[in-house]
Design a protein around this motif. Structure first.
Motif, PDB file in Angstrom:
ATOM      1  N   SER A   1     -10.613  11.660  62.809  1.00 12.74           N
ATOM      2  CA  SER A   1     -11.106  12.221  61.901  1.00 12.74           C
ATOM      3  C   SER A   1     -12.545  12.729  62.047  1.00 12.74           C
ATOM      4  CB  SER A   1     -11.513  11.329  60.349  1.00 12.74           C
ATOM      5  OG  SER A   1      -9.993  10.651  59.868  1.00 12.74           O
ATOM      6  N   LEU A   2     -12.685  14.051  61.796  1.00 16.16           N
ATOM      7  CA  LEU A   2     -13.732  14.797  62.700  1.00 16.16           C
ATOM      8  C   LEU A   2     -14.287  15.872  61.404  1.00 16.16           C
ATOM      9  CD1 LEU A   2     -12.517  17.833  63.259  1.00 16.16           C
ATOM     10  CD2 LEU A   2     -11.650  16.687  65.204  1.00 16.16           C
ATOM     11  N   SER A   3     -15.592  16.234  61.584  1.00 15.30           N
ATOM     12  CA  SER A   3     -16.165  17.462  60.769  1.00 15.30           C
ATOM     13  C   SER A   3     -17.111  18.100  61.788  1.00 15.30           C
ATOM     14  CB  SER A   3     -16.998  16.594  59.789  1.00 15.30           C
ATOM     15  OG  SER A   3     -17.621  17.726  59.003  1.00 15.30           O
ATOM     16  N   SER A   4     -16.978  19.226  61.702  1.00 13.92           N
ATOM     17  CA  SER A   4     -17.964  20.407  62.243  1.00 13.92           C
ATOM     18  C   SER A   4     -18.377  21.524  61.409  1.00 13.92           C
ATOM     19  CB  SER A   4     -17.206  20.848  63.303  1.00 13.92           C
ATOM     20  OG  SER A   4     -17.970  21.627  64.321  1.00 13.92           O
ATOM     21  N   HIS A   5     -18.786  21.360  60.259  1.00 12.78           N
ATOM     22  CA  HIS A   5     -19.329  22.125  59.331  1.00 12.78           C
ATOM     23  C   HIS A   5     -18.422  23.341  58.885  1.00 12.78           C
ATOM     24  CE1 HIS A   5     -22.700  23.316  56.772  1.00 12.78           C
ATOM     25  NE2 HIS A   5     -22.884  24.679  57.492  1.00 12.78           N
ATOM     26  N   ASP A   6     -18.719  24.596  59.295  1.00 13.56           N
ATOM     27  CA  ASP A   6     -17.738  25.538  58.697  1.00 13.56           C
ATOM     28  C   ASP A   6     -16.665  25.631  59.553  1.00 13.56           C
ATOM     29  OD1 ASP A   6     -19.131  26.172  56.275  1.00 13.56           O
ATOM     30  OD2 ASP A   6     -20.237  27.901  57.105  1.00 13.56           O
ATOM     31  N   GLU A   7     -16.790  25.236  61.008  1.00 15.50           N
ATOM     32  CA  GLU A   7     -15.646  25.313  62.055  1.00 15.50           C
ATOM     33  C   GLU A   7     -14.860  23.872  62.029  1.00 15.50           C
ATOM     34  OE1 GLU A   7     -19.067  26.247  62.432  1.00 15.50           O
ATOM     35  OE2 GLU A   7     -18.425  28.284  61.823  1.00 15.50           O
ATOM     36  N   SER A   8     -14.912  23.418  60.911  1.00 20.18           N
ATOM     37  CA  SER A   8     -14.099  21.957  61.047  1.00 20.18           C
ATOM     38  C   SER A   8     -12.769  22.146  61.461  1.00 20.18           C
ATOM     39  CB  SER A   8     -14.368  20.992  59.732  1.00 20.18           C
ATOM     40  OG  SER A   8     -15.597  20.686  59.518  1.00 20.18           O
ATOM     41  N   PHE A   9     -12.038  23.138  60.691  1.00 16.95           N
ATOM     42  CA  PHE A   9     -10.671  23.720  60.961  1.00 16.95           C
ATOM     43  C   PHE A   9     -10.664  23.846  62.500  1.00 16.95           C
ATOM     44  CE2 PHE A   9      -7.137  26.699  61.815  1.00 16.95           C
ATOM     45  CZ  PHE A   9      -6.185  25.911  61.409  1.00 16.95           C
ATOM     46  N   GLN A  10     -11.359  24.634  62.925  1.00 17.09           N
ATOM     47  CA  GLN A  10     -11.139  25.212  64.319  1.00 17.09           C
ATOM     48  C   GLN A  10     -11.218  23.904  65.225  1.00 17.09           C
ATOM     49  OE1 GLN A  10     -12.899  26.853  61.959  1.00 17.09           O
ATOM     50  NE2 GLN A  10     -13.791  28.369  62.532  1.00 17.09           N
ATOM     51  N   ALA A  11     -12.342  22.968  64.951  1.00 21.93           N
ATOM     52  CA  ALA A  11     -12.534  21.791  65.771  1.00 21.93           C
ATOM     53  C   ALA A  11     -11.158  20.808  65.706  1.00 21.93           C
ATOM     54  CB  ALA A  11     -13.772  21.041  65.349  1.00 21.93           C
ATOM     55  N   GLY A  12     -10.700  20.784  64.349  1.00 15.17           N
ATOM     56  CA  GLY A  12      -9.557  19.994  64.601  1.00 15.17           C
ATOM     57  C   GLY A  12      -8.525  20.561  65.107  1.00 15.17           C
ATOM     58  N   LEU A  13      -8.290  21.857  65.242  1.00 22.01           N
ATOM     59  CA  LEU A  13      -7.061  22.614  65.908  1.00 22.01           C
ATOM     60  C   LEU A  13      -7.361  22.253  67.410  1.00 22.01           C
ATOM     61  CD1 LEU A  13      -4.633  24.263  65.916  1.00 22.01           C
ATOM     62  CD2 LEU A  13      -6.331  26.217  66.088  1.00 22.01           C
ATOM     63  N   LEU A  14      -8.534  22.331  67.928  1.00 18.61           N
ATOM     64  CA  LEU A  14      -8.922  22.183  69.290  1.00 18.61           C
ATOM     65  C   LEU A  14      -8.531  20.768  69.725  1.00 18.61           C
ATOM     66  CD1 LEU A  14      -9.806  23.476  72.049  1.00 18.61           C
ATOM     67  CD2 LEU A  14     -12.132  23.091  71.218  1.00 18.61           C
ATOM     68  N   GLU A  15      -8.700  19.718  68.881  1.00 14.97           N
ATOM     69  CA  GLU A  15      -8.849  18.505  69.184  1.00 14.97           C
ATOM     70  C   GLU A  15      -7.057  18.039  69.055  1.00 14.97           C
ATOM     71  OE1 GLU A  15      -8.998  14.212  69.542  1.00 14.97           O
ATOM     72  OE2 GLU A  15     -10.356  16.028  70.109  1.00 14.97           O
ATOM     73  N   ALA A  16      -6.303  18.646  68.115  1.00 15.61           N
ATOM     74  CA  ALA A  16      -4.940  18.278  67.972  1.00 15.61           C
ATOM     75  C   ALA A  16      -4.200  19.021  69.169  1.00 15.61           C
ATOM     76  CB  ALA A  16      -4.409  19.041  66.666  1.00 15.61           C
ATOM     77  N   VAL A  17      -4.551  20.338  69.506  1.00 14.67           N
ATOM     78  CA  VAL A  17      -3.707  20.902  70.471  1.00 14.67           C
ATOM     79  C   VAL A  17      -4.055  20.114  71.943  1.00 14.67           C
ATOM     80  CG1 VAL A  17      -3.882  22.977  71.910  1.00 14.67           C
ATOM     81  CG2 VAL A  17      -3.772  23.254  69.513  1.00 14.67           C
ATOM     82  N   THR A  18      -5.403  19.745  72.149  1.00 15.20           N
ATOM     83  CA  THR A  18      -5.403  19.009  73.402  1.00 15.20           C
ATOM     84  C   THR A  18      -4.832  17.729  73.422  1.00 15.20           C
ATOM     85  OG1 THR A  18      -7.934  19.884  73.286  1.00 15.20           O
ATOM     86  CG2 THR A  18      -7.666  17.918  74.484  1.00 15.20           C
TER      87      THR A  18
ATOM     88  N   TRP B   1       1.962  14.141  73.011  1.00 13.52           N
ATOM     89  CA  TRP B   1       2.198  13.666  71.552  1.00 13.52           C
ATOM     90  C   TRP B   1       2.656  14.611  70.852  1.00 13.52           C
ATOM     91  CZ3 TRP B   1      -3.304  10.819  70.968  1.00 13.52           C
ATOM     92  CH2 TRP B   1      -3.143   9.668  71.794  1.00 13.52           C
ATOM     93  N   THR B   2       3.242  14.399  69.638  1.00  9.79           N
ATOM     94  CA  THR B   2       3.359  15.231  68.277  1.00  9.79           C
ATOM     95  C   THR B   2       2.372  14.960  67.534  1.00  9.79           C
ATOM     96  OG1 THR B   2       5.983  15.312  68.620  1.00  9.79           O
ATOM     97  CG2 THR B   2       4.959  15.735  66.484  1.00  9.79           C
ATOM     98  N   VAL B   3       1.761  15.776  67.085  1.00 10.91           N
ATOM     99  CA  VAL B   3       0.556  15.572  66.513  1.00 10.91           C
ATOM    100  C   VAL B   3       0.690  16.522  64.996  1.00 10.91           C
ATOM    101  CG1 VAL B   3      -2.222  15.776  66.325  1.00 10.91           C
ATOM    102  CG2 VAL B   3      -0.898  15.264  68.405  1.00 10.91           C
ATOM    103  N   ALA B   4      -0.028  15.831  64.000  1.00  8.89           N
ATOM    104  CA  ALA B   4      -0.199  16.749  62.547  1.00  8.89           C
ATOM    105  C   ALA B   4      -1.609  17.002  62.420  1.00  8.89           C
ATOM    106  CB  ALA B   4       0.581  16.002  61.627  1.00  8.89           C
ATOM    107  N   LEU B   5      -2.153  18.136  62.346  1.00 13.40           N
ATOM    108  CA  LEU B   5      -3.409  18.433  61.924  1.00 13.40           C
ATOM    109  C   LEU B   5      -3.502  18.727  60.549  1.00 13.40           C
ATOM    110  CD1 LEU B   5      -6.058  19.498  62.343  1.00 13.40           C
ATOM    111  CD2 LEU B   5      -5.286  21.793  62.944  1.00 13.40           C
ATOM    112  N   ILE B   6      -4.281  18.138  59.794  1.00 11.45           N
ATOM    113  CA  ILE B   6      -4.448  18.124  58.274  1.00 11.45           C
ATOM    114  C   ILE B   6      -6.072  18.431  57.909  1.00 11.45           C
ATOM    115  CG2 ILE B   6      -4.193  16.746  56.201  1.00 11.45           C
ATOM    116  CD1 ILE B   6      -2.017  15.046  57.699  1.00 11.45           C
ATOM    117  N   ALA B   7      -6.091  19.559  57.586  1.00 10.00           N
ATOM    118  CA  ALA B   7      -7.320  20.117  57.252  1.00 10.00           C
ATOM    119  C   ALA B   7      -7.441  20.378  55.626  1.00 10.00           C
ATOM    120  CB  ALA B   7      -7.679  21.467  58.034  1.00 10.00           C
ATOM    121  N   TYR B   8      -8.725  20.297  55.136  1.00  5.71           N
ATOM    122  CA  TYR B   8      -9.015  20.121  53.600  1.00  5.71           C
ATOM    123  C   TYR B   8     -10.420  20.261  53.332  1.00  5.71           C
ATOM    124  CZ  TYR B   8      -9.390  15.428  55.115  1.00  5.71           C
ATOM    125  OH  TYR B   8      -9.756  14.285  55.889  1.00  5.71           O
TER     126      TYR B   8
END
Length: 270
Positions: free
Chosen positions: A135-152, A159-166
């Motif tokens: 679970s992560l947060s990066s202010h206005d770039e939280s989706f981008q940071a989550g996408l980078l983490e999931a893709v990595t 792994w198969t990974v589900a990115l869930i952003a909200y």
């Protein structure tokens, strides 16, 4: 360059009720008509947790469940990355209001809903998943940071990974200092290799040159993209919708400050 494959996408936001409806709008096949998103308690949760669930949990559970269903995946087998700039705004507002009162006693339910990984906890209860979860947060770039983490994770661990952003708006007075436009959530199921359900591929690179972020052509959708941190996903979702409808590859650029961008080549899986 990192390559991953997309099995499923889900979406819930103003005037975007589910991927089937939203993809037609994002692909330009149907006009966009903003309307408040409806958040309901997830039927996956046991009754006690369903009663305790807060709007952030309802939003994350809704998009996560839709993505899993569309991918035909058992959630018990899928790792997750949860990304949000603010956690649950209503809970944080109530806690601050209580602390400023004459009786500053915080209920245990309010406290456990205030932590940033609360949606991940509810998800694991609902799905019985013991897979890795971040679970992560990066202010206005939280989706981008989550996408980078999931893709990595997909690329390095296989792994198969589900990115869930909200993200959801705060009540006043917090809304005055941290305005967020509407309730918006999305989820993507990503795999290291193409499967029978893959409909797109993502080739991701980091770029430090000066290039503008991709914006939405529709003014109302652009306002949602700019006004909600999770809404930064909209240009990527639009490209995925167009690929799903038969269009060719295209490039999407997402900001990743300071001084970087995510450059995504989005195209068919083969």
């Amino acid at each position: 360059m990192i390559r991953v494959f997309v099995e499923a996408v889900s979406l819930l936001g103003p005037g975007l009720a589910g991927w089937d409806e939203a993809s037609a709008v994002l692909a330009g096949l149907r006009p966009y008509a903003p309307a408040p998103a409806v958040l309901t308690a997830s039927p996956l949760l046991p009754p006690a947790e369903r009663r305790r669930s807060v709007p952030t949990v309802r939003l994350a559970m809704a998009v996560g469940a839709e993505a899993m269903e569309r991918a035909g995946r058992d959630p018990e087998t899928v790792a997750t990355v949860f990304a949000s700039s603010s956690g649950d705004p209503d809970t944080l507002h109530t806690i601050l209001e209580t602390l400023a009162s004459d009786e500053p006693e915080i209920s245990p339910t309010r406290f456990h809903n205030s932590v940033h990984n609360a949606p991940a906890g509810y998800w694991s209860i609902a799905t019985r998943s013991r897979q890795p979860s971040a679970s992560l947060s990066s202010h206005d770039e939280s989706f981008q940071a989550g996408l980078l983490e999931a893709v990595t994770q997909v690329a390095t661990a296989g792994w198969t990974v589900a990115l869930i952003a909200y993200d959801l708006p705060y009540p006043e007075p917090l809304n005055s200092v941290r305005p967020i436009a509407g309730a918006f959530g999305t989820a993507l199921v990503l795999t290291p290799q193409p499967t029978g359900r893959s409909f797109a591929r993502l080739d991701l690179t980091l770029d430090r040159t000066d290039m503008p972020a991709t914006r939405m052509a529709d003014a109302a959708l652009e306002a949602l993209r700019a006004g909600n941190p999770a809404g930064r996903a909209l240009p990527l979702l639009g490209a995925l919708a167009r690929v799903a409808s038969g269009d060719g590859a295209e490039t999407v650029v997402l900001d990743l400050p300071p001084g970087s961008h995510l450059v995504l080549q989005v195209g068919p899986p083969c």
